[in-house]
Scaffold this motif. Sequence first.
Motif, PDB file in Angstrom:
ATOM      1  N   LYS A  22       0.840  -1.198   0.000  1.00 11.97           N
ATOM      2  CA  LYS A  22       0.000   0.000   0.000  1.00 11.97           C
ATOM      3  C   LYS A  22       0.875   1.248   0.000  1.00 11.97           C
ATOM      4  O   LYS A  22       0.609   2.205  -0.729  1.00 11.97           O
ATOM      5  N   PHE A  23       1.931   1.230   0.804  1.00 11.88           N
ATOM      6  CA  PHE A  23       2.842   2.378   0.867  1.00 11.88           C
ATOM      7  C   PHE A  23       3.508   2.629  -0.479  1.00 11.88           C
ATOM      8  O   PHE A  23       3.588   3.771  -0.936  1.00 11.88           O
ATOM      9  N   LEU A  24       3.982   1.577  -1.135  1.00  7.07           N
ATOM     10  CA  LEU A  24       4.710   1.735  -2.397  1.00  7.07           C
ATOM     11  C   LEU A  24       3.804   1.961  -3.599  1.00  7.07           C
ATOM     12  O   LEU A  24       4.144   2.721  -4.504  1.00  7.07           O
ATOM     13  N   CYS A  25       2.670   1.295  -3.635  1.00  2.54           N
ATOM     14  CA  CYS A  25       1.873   1.250  -4.860  1.00  2.54           C
ATOM     15  C   CYS A  25       0.614   2.099  -4.838  1.00  2.54           C
ATOM     16  O   CYS A  25      -0.007   2.283  -5.885  1.00  2.54           O
ATOM     17  N   ASP A  26       0.203   2.589  -3.708  1.00  2.00           N
ATOM     18  CA  ASP A  26      -1.072   3.301  -3.657  1.00  2.00           C
ATOM     19  C   ASP A  26      -0.937   4.604  -2.885  1.00  2.00           C
ATOM     20  O   ASP A  26      -1.661   4.854  -1.935  1.00  2.00           O
ATOM     21  N   TRP A  27       0.024   5.409  -3.297  1.00  2.00           N
ATOM     22  CA  TRP A  27       0.240   6.702  -2.675  1.00  2.00           C
ATOM     23  C   TRP A  27      -0.956   7.580  -3.018  1.00  2.00           C
ATOM     24  O   TRP A  27      -1.272   7.788  -4.183  1.00  2.00           O
ATOM     25  N   MET A  28      -1.642   8.110  -2.016  1.00  2.00           N
ATOM     26  CA  MET A  28      -2.864   8.856  -2.255  1.00  2.00           C
ATOM     27  C   MET A  28      -2.577  10.234  -2.836  1.00  2.00           C
ATOM     28  O   MET A  28      -1.762  10.979  -2.321  1.00  2.00           O
ATOM     29  N   MET A  29      -3.248  10.513  -3.925  1.00  2.00           N
ATOM     30  CA  MET A  29      -3.249  11.842  -4.532  1.00  2.00           C
ATOM     31  C   MET A  29      -4.687  12.136  -4.928  1.00  2.00           C
ATOM     32  O   MET A  29      -5.337  11.295  -5.544  1.00  2.00           O
ATOM     33  N   ALA A  30      -5.189  13.285  -4.558  1.00  2.00           N
ATOM     34  CA  ALA A  30      -6.555  13.662  -4.907  1.00  2.00           C
ATOM     35  C   ALA A  30      -6.597  15.145  -5.214  1.00  2.00           C
ATOM     36  O   ALA A  30      -5.849  15.932  -4.615  1.00  2.00           O
ATOM     37  N   LYS A  31      -7.448  15.519  -6.137  1.00  2.00           N
ATOM     38  CA  LYS A  31      -7.650  16.935  -6.445  1.00  2.00           C
ATOM     39  C   LYS A  31      -8.657  17.484  -5.453  1.00  2.00           C
ATOM     40  O   LYS A  31      -9.723  16.914  -5.259  1.00  2.00           O
ATOM     41  N   VAL A  32      -8.298  18.585  -4.808  1.00  2.00           N
ATOM     42  CA  VAL A  32      -9.172  19.229  -3.839  1.00  2.00           C
ATOM     43  C   VAL A  32      -9.464  20.626  -4.353  1.00  2.00           C
ATOM     44  O   VAL A  32      -8.554  21.423  -4.546  1.00  2.00           O
ATOM     45  N   VAL A  33     -10.735  20.924  -4.585  1.00  2.00           N
ATOM     46  CA  VAL A  33     -11.160  22.220  -5.086  1.00  2.00           C
ATOM     47  C   VAL A  33     -11.718  23.012  -3.912  1.00  2.00           C
ATOM     48  O   VAL A  33     -12.565  22.520  -3.168  1.00  2.00           O
ATOM     49  N   VAL A  34     -11.228  24.231  -3.749  1.00  2.00           N
ATOM     50  CA  VAL A  34     -11.693  25.092  -2.671  1.00  2.00           C
ATOM     51  C   VAL A  34     -12.407  26.277  -3.297  1.00  2.00           C
ATOM     52  O   VAL A  34     -11.869  26.937  -4.185  1.00  2.00           O
ATOM     53  N   GLY A  35     -13.623  26.531  -2.831  1.00  2.00           N
ATOM     54  CA  GLY A  35     -14.399  27.659  -3.339  1.00  2.00           C
ATOM     55  C   GLY A  35     -15.176  27.294  -4.582  1.00  2.00           C
ATOM     56  O   GLY A  35     -14.956  26.276  -5.219  1.00  2.00           O
ATOM     57  N   GLY A  36     -16.126  28.142  -4.915  1.00  2.00           N
ATOM     58  CA  GLY A  36     -16.897  27.943  -6.127  1.00  2.00           C
ATOM     59  C   GLY A  36     -17.993  26.902  -5.959  1.00  2.00           C
ATOM     60  O   GLY A  36     -18.413  26.566  -4.860  1.00  2.00           O
ATOM     61  N   GLU A  37     -18.462  26.386  -7.086  1.00  2.00           N
ATOM     62  CA  GLU A  37     -19.580  25.454  -7.102  1.00  2.00           C
ATOM     63  C   GLU A  37     -19.210  24.088  -6.552  1.00  2.00           C
ATOM     64  O   GLU A  37     -20.077  23.324  -6.172  1.00  2.00           O
ATOM     65  N   SER A  38     -17.946  23.766  -6.513  1.00  2.00           N
ATOM     66  CA  SER A  38     -17.521  22.429  -6.113  1.00  2.00           C
ATOM     67  C   SER A  38     -17.690  22.170  -4.622  1.00  2.00           C
ATOM     68  O   SER A  38     -17.585  21.042  -4.188  1.00  2.00           O
ATOM     69  N   GLU A  39     -17.948  23.223  -3.815  1.00  2.00           N
ATOM     70  CA  GLU A  39     -18.094  23.009  -2.379  1.00  2.00           C
ATOM     71  C   GLU A  39     -19.288  22.132  -2.066  1.00  2.00           C
ATOM     72  O   GLU A  39     -19.259  21.337  -1.140  1.00  2.00           O
ATOM     73  N   SER A  40     -20.361  22.247  -2.836  1.00  2.00           N
ATOM     74  CA  SER A  40     -21.526  21.401  -2.595  1.00  2.00           C
ATOM     75  C   SER A  40     -21.216  19.943  -2.902  1.00  2.00           C
ATOM     76  O   SER A  40     -21.799  19.049  -2.319  1.00  2.00           O
ATOM     77  N   GLN A  41     -20.274  19.696  -3.808  1.00  2.00           N
ATOM     78  CA  GLN A  41     -19.890  18.333  -4.146  1.00  2.00           C
ATOM     79  C   GLN A  41     -18.958  17.741  -3.104  1.00  2.00           C
ATOM     80  O   GLN A  41     -18.869  16.539  -2.975  1.00  2.00           O
ATOM     81  N   SER A  42     -18.265  18.598  -2.320  1.00  2.00           N
ATOM     82  CA  SER A  42     -17.303  18.091  -1.351  1.00  2.00           C
ATOM     83  C   SER A  42     -17.977  17.305  -0.236  1.00  2.00           C
ATOM     84  O   SER A  42     -17.363  16.463   0.387  1.00  2.00           O
ATOM     85  N   SER A  43     -19.246  17.575   0.008  1.00  2.00           N
ATOM     86  CA  SER A  43     -19.939  16.817   1.046  1.00  2.00           C
ATOM     87  C   SER A  43     -20.171  15.374   0.619  1.00  2.00           C
ATOM     88  O   SER A  43     -20.406  14.508   1.448  1.00  2.00           O
ATOM     89  N   LYS A  44     -20.089  15.108  -0.658  1.00  2.00           N
ATOM     90  CA  LYS A  44     -20.270  13.751  -1.166  1.00  2.00           C
ATOM     91  C   LYS A  44     -19.001  12.929  -1.041  1.00  2.00           C
ATOM     92  O   LYS A  44     -19.019  11.736  -1.261  1.00  2.00           O
ATOM     93  N   GLY A  45     -17.881  13.543  -0.742  1.00  2.00           N
ATOM     94  CA  GLY A  45     -16.618  12.826  -0.607  1.00  2.00           C
ATOM     95  C   GLY A  45     -15.565  13.425  -1.505  1.00  2.00           C
ATOM     96  O   GLY A  45     -15.854  14.194  -2.414  1.00  2.00           O
ATOM     97  N   VAL A  46     -14.329  13.075  -1.271  1.00  2.00           N
ATOM     98  CA  VAL A  46     -13.216  13.590  -2.049  1.00  2.00           C
ATOM     99  C   VAL A  46     -13.177  12.864  -3.386  1.00  2.00           C
ATOM    100  O   VAL A  46     -13.275  11.642  -3.435  1.00  2.00           O
ATOM    101  N   ALA A  47     -13.010  13.598  -4.461  1.00  2.00           N
ATOM    102  CA  ALA A  47     -12.930  12.986  -5.785  1.00  2.00           C
ATOM    103  C   ALA A  47     -11.704  12.096  -5.863  1.00  2.00           C
ATOM    104  O   ALA A  47     -10.636  12.450  -5.385  1.00  2.00           O
ATOM    105  N   GLY A  48     -11.861  10.936  -6.444  1.00  2.00           N
ATOM    106  CA  GLY A  48     -10.739  10.026  -6.602  1.00  2.00           C
ATOM    107  C   GLY A  48     -10.577   9.042  -5.462  1.00  2.00           C
ATOM    108  O   GLY A  48      -9.764   8.142  -5.531  1.00  2.00           O
ATOM    109  N   MET A  49     -11.338   9.201  -4.388  1.00  2.00           N
ATOM    110  CA  MET A  49     -11.235   8.289  -3.251  1.00  2.00           C
ATOM    111  C   MET A  49     -12.226   7.150  -3.446  1.00  2.00           C
ATOM    112  O   MET A  49     -13.353   7.365  -3.849  1.00  2.00           O
TER     113      MET A  49
END
Length: 183
Positions: free
Chosen positions: A148-175
């Motif tokens: 998990k450490f070597l092969c699944d390093w977590m990277m996710a796009k996090v959008v702050v502000g704008g219309e995407s805030e309502s989507q953030s309650s649904k979870g982080v994109a890419g998770m």
Amino acid sequence: MDHMAMGSSNATCTHAMTWNWNTIGTCFLAESWQISNEGTFAVSCIGVFLLVICLEFLRRLGKEYDSFILRQYQQHLAAQVHASKIDDSEAPTPGPQTYTFRATPLQQLIRSVLHAVAFGIAYILMLIAMAFNGYIIICIIIGAGVGKFLCDWMMAKVVVGGESESQSSKGVAGMEEPSMCCG
């Protein structure tokens, strides 16, 4: 003909159906995988450790392939939208549009093969763990952590502000949620 006579040793396999710390004489998966000395046991532990890392690599490869084909589709759509804007420069631009992506048969075949190989490795590891050998189970757990450490390093796009805030309650994109059993 006695099959045990063909092997390097006439010893029988030790099959403990309870937690154990046996080394010499232990068998994993089949009688042909019998531990005859400490070196064989060490190689078995290292092999199981590496097999778990390979499983984590295959899981990551599946995720990366899914992201790749989705990016490919998004680029194709972007090119089509750009071309249509050039042709219809006077037409008003519509609001956000939603498109449905469906993998091609070849893409789905590749996804299925990756999943089947990872699934098979996971079940082989489960059968190995069913020997209830403490050393092997520790190697599986450590291998899962290292994998998990070597092969699944977590990277996710996090959008702050704008219309995407309502989507953030649904979870982080890419998770993704963890799978429930062996795959």
